[in-house]
Design an enzyme around this catalytic site. Sequence first.
Site, PDB file in Angstrom:
ATOM      1  N   GLU A   1      25.681-144.064 -37.058  1.00 43.35           N
ATOM      2  CA  GLU A   1      26.406-145.803 -37.741  1.00 43.35           C
ATOM      3  C   GLU A   1      25.746-145.957 -38.975  1.00 43.35           C
ATOM      4  OE1 GLU A   1      28.375-147.318 -33.195  1.00 43.35           O
ATOM      5  OE2 GLU A   1      26.651-148.836 -34.433  1.00 43.35           O
TER       6      GLU A   1
ATOM      7  N   GLU B   1      28.909-142.847 -28.263  1.00 46.75           N
ATOM      8  CA  GLU B   1      28.962-144.390 -27.609  1.00 46.75           C
ATOM      9  C   GLU B   1      30.168-144.149 -27.622  1.00 46.75           C
ATOM     10  OE1 GLU B   1      26.880-147.196 -29.203  1.00 46.75           O
ATOM     11  OE2 GLU B   1      25.119-145.624 -30.166  1.00 46.75           O
TER      12      GLU B   1
END
Length: 481
Positions: free
Chosen positions: A170, A378
């Site tokens: 991320e 995720e």
Amino acid sequence: MEHSSWKKFPESFLWGSASAAYQIEGAWNEDGKGPSVWDLYSKIPGTTYKGTNGDVAVDHYHRYKEDVQLMAEMGLKAYRFSIAWSRIYPLGRGEVNEKGLQFYDNLIDELLEKGIEPIITIYHWDVPQALMDAYGAWESREIIEDFDRYCVTLYKRFGDRVKLWVTLNEQNIFIGLGYRAGIHPPGVRDVKRMHQANHIANLANARAIQTFRNHVPDGKIGPSFAYSPIYPLDCHPGNILASENAEELMNHWWMDVYAWGRYPRIMWSYLQEQGVAPDLEEGDLELLAAAKPDFMGVNYYQTTTVSHNPLDGIGEGAMNTTGRKGTSQDSGVPGIFRTNRNPYLETTNWDWTIDPVGLRVGLRRIANRYRLPVLVTENGLGEFDTLEPDDMVNDDYRIAYLQRHIEQIQGAISDGVEVLGYCTWSFTDLLSWLNGYQKRYGFVYVNRDEEGEKDLRRIRKKSFYWYRDVIRQNGLSRQSG
């Protein structure tokens, strides 16, 4: 797209779960580990919910065998975990900490013994504090060499056993929240610095992929991007243009660089006009273009709905970090877009939209634009869980959330997307960076809260048994749409 029957999940599909070192390990200063930026930042008053930090977290460092045994009981096919940079290099560079390497050796061997494929995330936000002090971490090109040296150490040590790797987790989040919103380390609000740090992170990511080819030639590597596909609020042309702006600035700005090594032309022009485009040096674009990943990792939680935002419109809005539903604020970039509540979607207590179809939309967009396989690194639901008598946690809401998202992954596979696997967030409960221990994601309840560690007992939730059945069946019981 509707199908008379859905394709089954491939036999090789990786049913997994995920975690991050700072959020689970604890042992923040044991066995030679140095401090990370989060070890210091989280202790600044007012930065986290009730002053929570990862000093102990859920004590995975001392309980990893118990946690892996639970993974084996569930039947996990893969487990994605991150390595704490400052556990390997306490000062970010220099002398290697053998005890740190040994911990991950032990974890990897334990996973393999139980038939679970390890997926290593090289960097999940916890840059060594020493590098922040020395040169500002991601704001200096020095980090490219230090990160590469760290990567090579991991490749050499673990590459014989670990074949799936994630470079940066991320990047859009740790850069955006750290250098634009100012609520993650280093707590900066400066758009020019943000884009420069982001460019340096892109270069570090590319160098890590290049180096990987030399050390783990039979492995696969890619970044993990927090993808929030963009919707226009309605079909008003101004809102359509705003959605184009947002998709380019918030998504293509990262994924285009990962896949093609170039920044989107329109947004580059915009940032130059604003005087905040990153400074390029000779060889930068060549390095970016030479480091194509093997897959696109996707962390998916929600879509974002946007509309036109005038030049005097809204900017950054407050995030909900308390779980009090309805306390988040719309935000935007003046002249580009603003966010809006989607009237067709429900939200969590943290005001995250619940949109399983959005995952399918995102997977299709990646497959069509980049022609890369996707690994869902995720996806999960953070909510308040209640420990009931007889150690029961009836999290039917989590089961419903995950089931609907798995259905849409199967829909994407039926549409023609190559999906390598699905890692839920997370296996056990863990520390949520700004939200403490109240925001629970796991299949396994950990008996602790913001007030103290209690006994840190591991307790199987109802969702634990549900996901075990999904894995056994290689998908949901319904195999047709």
